[in-house]
Enzyme design. Structure first.
Site, mmCIF file in Angstrom:
data_model
loop_
_atom_site.group_PDB
_atom_site.id
_atom_site.type_symbol
_atom_site.label_atom_id
_atom_site.label_comp_id
_atom_site.label_asym_id
_atom_site.label_seq_id
_atom_site.Cartn_x
_atom_site.Cartn_y
_atom_site.Cartn_z
ATOM 1 N N GLU A 1 92.995 88.471 38.430
ATOM 2 C CA GLU A 1 92.146 87.285 38.268
ATOM 3 C C GLU A 1 92.697 86.439 37.124
ATOM 4 O O GLU A 1 92.941 86.946 36.042
ATOM 5 C CB GLU A 1 90.695 87.706 37.991
ATOM 6 C CG GLU A 1 89.741 86.575 37.707
ATOM 7 C CD GLU A 1 89.765 85.458 38.758
ATOM 8 O OE1 GLU A 1 89.561 85.729 39.944
ATOM 9 O OE2 GLU A 1 90.005 84.292 38.370
ATOM 10 N N ASP B 1 90.165 80.662 46.985
ATOM 11 C CA ASP B 1 89.887 79.232 46.791
ATOM 12 C C ASP B 1 90.591 78.428 47.890
ATOM 13 O O ASP B 1 91.784 78.618 48.123
ATOM 14 C CB ASP B 1 90.436 78.761 45.437
ATOM 15 C CG ASP B 1 89.696 79.388 44.267
ATOM 16 O OD1 ASP B 1 88.507 79.717 44.440
ATOM 17 O OD2 ASP B 1 90.302 79.562 43.200
ATOM 18 N N LYS C 1 92.649 69.775 48.886
ATOM 19 C CA LYS C 1 93.488 68.574 48.742
ATOM 20 C C LYS C 1 94.943 68.888 48.994
ATOM 21 O O LYS C 1 95.469 69.902 48.551
ATOM 22 C CB LYS C 1 93.323 68.005 47.329
ATOM 23 C CG LYS C 1 91.927 67.481 47.063
ATOM 24 C CD LYS C 1 91.930 66.508 45.916
ATOM 25 C CE LYS C 1 90.573 65.858 45.778
ATOM 26 N NZ LYS C 1 89.825 66.332 44.617
ATOM 27 N N ASP D 1 85.360 82.080 54.644
ATOM 28 C CA ASP D 1 84.375 81.296 55.392
ATOM 29 C C ASP D 1 84.945 79.910 55.673
ATOM 30 O O ASP D 1 84.296 79.097 56.318
ATOM 31 C CB ASP D 1 83.102 81.131 54.556
ATOM 32 C CG ASP D 1 83.419 80.462 53.226
ATOM 33 O OD1 ASP D 1 84.048 81.122 52.371
ATOM 34 O OD2 ASP D 1 83.078 79.272 53.043
ATOM 35 N N THR E 1 80.118 91.074 50.042
ATOM 36 C CA THR E 1 79.657 90.605 48.726
ATOM 37 C C THR E 1 78.448 89.691 48.924
ATOM 38 O O THR E 1 78.165 89.245 50.039
ATOM 39 C CB THR E 1 80.764 89.815 48.003
ATOM 40 O OG1 THR E 1 81.035 88.656 48.779
ATOM 41 C CG2 THR E 1 82.026 90.639 47.838
ATOM 42 N N GLU E 2 77.776 89.385 47.811
ATOM 43 C CA GLU E 2 76.614 88.482 47.882
ATOM 44 C C GLU E 2 77.018 87.127 48.448
ATOM 45 O O GLU E 2 76.304 86.510 49.220
ATOM 46 C CB GLU E 2 76.050 88.270 46.481
ATOM 47 C CG GLU E 2 74.829 89.091 46.205
ATOM 48 C CD GLU E 2 74.349 88.893 44.782
ATOM 49 O OE1 GLU E 2 74.077 87.739 44.407
ATOM 50 O OE2 GLU E 2 74.282 89.898 44.059
ATOM 51 N N TYR E 3 78.168 86.671 48.017
ATOM 52 C CA TYR E 3 78.704 85.382 48.469
ATOM 53 C C TYR E 3 78.863 85.390 49.990
ATOM 54 O O TYR E 3 78.449 84.468 50.683
ATOM 55 C CB TYR E 3 80.050 85.159 47.771
ATOM 56 C CG TYR E 3 80.743 83.865 48.104
ATOM 57 C CD1 TYR E 3 80.449 82.696 47.421
ATOM 58 C CD2 TYR E 3 81.725 83.813 49.089
ATOM 59 C CE1 TYR E 3 81.101 81.508 47.715
ATOM 60 C CE2 TYR E 3 82.390 82.639 49.393
ATOM 61 C CZ TYR E 3 82.066 81.486 48.707
ATOM 62 O OH TYR E 3 82.719 80.320 49.001
ATOM 63 N N GLU E 4 79.445 86.460 50.491
ATOM 64 C CA GLU E 4 79.657 86.570 51.940
ATOM 65 C C GLU E 4 78.315 86.668 52.666
ATOM 66 O O GLU E 4 78.120 86.036 53.715
ATOM 67 C CB GLU E 4 80.526 87.798 52.241
ATOM 68 C CG GLU E 4 80.784 87.951 53.725
ATOM 69 C CD GLU E 4 81.839 88.990 54.052
ATOM 70 O OE1 GLU E 4 82.351 89.652 53.120
ATOM 71 O OE2 GLU E 4 82.144 89.148 55.239
HETATM 72 N N1 SAH Z 1 87.549 87.795 45.904
HETATM 73 C C1 SAH Z 1 86.263 87.558 45.275
HETATM 74 C C2 SAH Z 1 85.911 86.094 45.021
HETATM 75 C C3 SAH Z 1 86.993 85.147 44.996
HETATM 76 S S1 SAH Z 1 86.714 83.512 44.388
HETATM 77 C C4 SAH Z 1 85.194 88.175 46.119
HETATM 78 O O1 SAH Z 1 85.437 88.452 47.280
HETATM 79 O O2 SAH Z 1 84.093 88.361 45.617
HETATM 80 C C5 SAH Z 1 88.450 83.126 44.171
HETATM 81 C C6 SAH Z 1 89.002 83.603 42.831
HETATM 82 O O3 SAH Z 1 90.418 83.562 42.898
HETATM 83 C C7 SAH Z 1 88.616 82.724 41.647
HETATM 84 O O4 SAH Z 1 87.955 83.504 40.691
HETATM 85 C C8 SAH Z 1 89.953 82.191 41.118
HETATM 86 O O5 SAH Z 1 89.994 82.081 39.700
HETATM 87 C C9 SAH Z 1 90.920 83.232 41.622
HETATM 88 N N2 SAH Z 1 92.302 82.752 41.772
HETATM 89 C C10 SAH Z 1 92.710 81.655 42.470
HETATM 90 N N3 SAH Z 1 94.039 81.502 42.383
HETATM 91 C C11 SAH Z 1 94.500 82.544 41.641
HETATM 92 C C12 SAH Z 1 95.794 82.924 41.188
HETATM 93 N N4 SAH Z 1 96.877 82.199 41.476
HETATM 94 N N5 SAH Z 1 95.910 84.041 40.437
HETATM 95 C C13 SAH Z 1 94.801 84.762 40.111
HETATM 96 N N6 SAH Z 1 93.559 84.440 40.500
HETATM 97 C C14 SAH Z 1 93.389 83.351 41.250
#
Ligand code: SAH
Length: 214
Positions: free
Chosen positions: A68, A117, A121, A153, A190-193
């Site tokens: 991360e 992420d 863009k 998603d 996860t909660e997000y999912e």
């Molecule tokens: N995988 C997690 C949530 C991901 S949110 C889950 O399933 O709960 C996406 C995360 O990827 C963010 O916290 C972002 O900081 C990280 N991230 C994005 N690009 C990255 C990179 N190049 N190296 C390390 N982390 C990265």
């Protein structure tokens, strides 16, 4: 306020020195030491750590290395795992663009991209974790039978990734455009999912391999 948050983050990272790998290049080719069955799983972009934590507990015999780049997120993940860390869990707090310096050729069994992420863009395309430049490094560090599992998603990111993997000669092993229509107890939610599932939003998933013999 900003300072306070920063101090909390730094204190948490310091307190979790047992789990945080400060110099990941020092562990190159030895990550298997954190695994009992020899399997090394790496989650790129673990965010607040929900997937990493659940999977590491569901598969305690494998090593689970989280990457991360956001220190505040990493600190939250570390706090969540505070009373719950097992010796198979490690965290690298750095940008995954350097992942090729931390893992040896043929060292990783599974790379997990869980809700990465989307970087919608065009000018940010290179930041997507499924950009060509990342794929070139992934194929080097994955074992011959290694896999990359991607779940999202975001339809645009999924579509972009399918095209990129195909253009880079990866082989598609599994694909689903509604992964949660069926039960998949082998994979953490996860909660997000769950939030997306409750809204009826489909979850996209693909499993890829790169055939090094070809
Ligand atoms: N995988 C997690 C949530 C991901 S949110 C889950 O399933 O709960 C996406 C995360 O990827 C963010 O916290 C972002 O900081 C990280 N991230 C994005 N690009 C990255 C990179 N190049 N190296 C390390 N982390 C990265």
């Amino acid at each position: 306020m900003r300072m306070r948050k920063k101090a909390w983050t730094n204190d948490m990272i310091e307190a979790r020195k047992d789990c945080v790998v400060a110099e990941p290049e020092m562990y190159k080719s030895t990550w298997g030491q954190f695994s009992q069955n020899g399997e090394v799983h790496v989650e790129i972009g673990c965010g607040k750590g929900d997937y990493w934590l659940q999977m590491a507990h569901q598969y305690p015999e494998s090593a689970w290395i989280a990457i991360e780049k956001d220190r505040d997120c990493a600190a939250i993940a570390l706090k969540k795992s505070l009373d719950n860390t097992t010796s198979n869990m490690k965290m690298i707090i750095a940008d995954a663009k350097d992942i090729g310096e931390w893992f040896e050729r043929d060292e990783v069994d599974v790379l997990h991209l869980n809700f990465s992420d989307p970087w919608p863009k065009k000018r940010h395309t290179k930041r997507r974790l499924t950009h060509d430049e990342f794929l070139n490094v992934y194929k080097r560090i994955l074992k011959k039978s290694g896999k990359l599992i991607m779940k999202t998603d975001n339809a645009s990111l999924f579509e972009y990734s399918l095209v990129t993997f195909i253009q880079n000669d990866w082989q598609l092993l599994e694909v689903s455009v509604d992964y949660r229509r069926l039960e998949h107890p082998e994979d953490a939610i996860t909660e997000y999912e769950r939030h997306f599932m409750e809204m009826g939003q489909p979850i996209y998933r693909a499993v890829w391999t790169y055939n090094k013999e070809v």
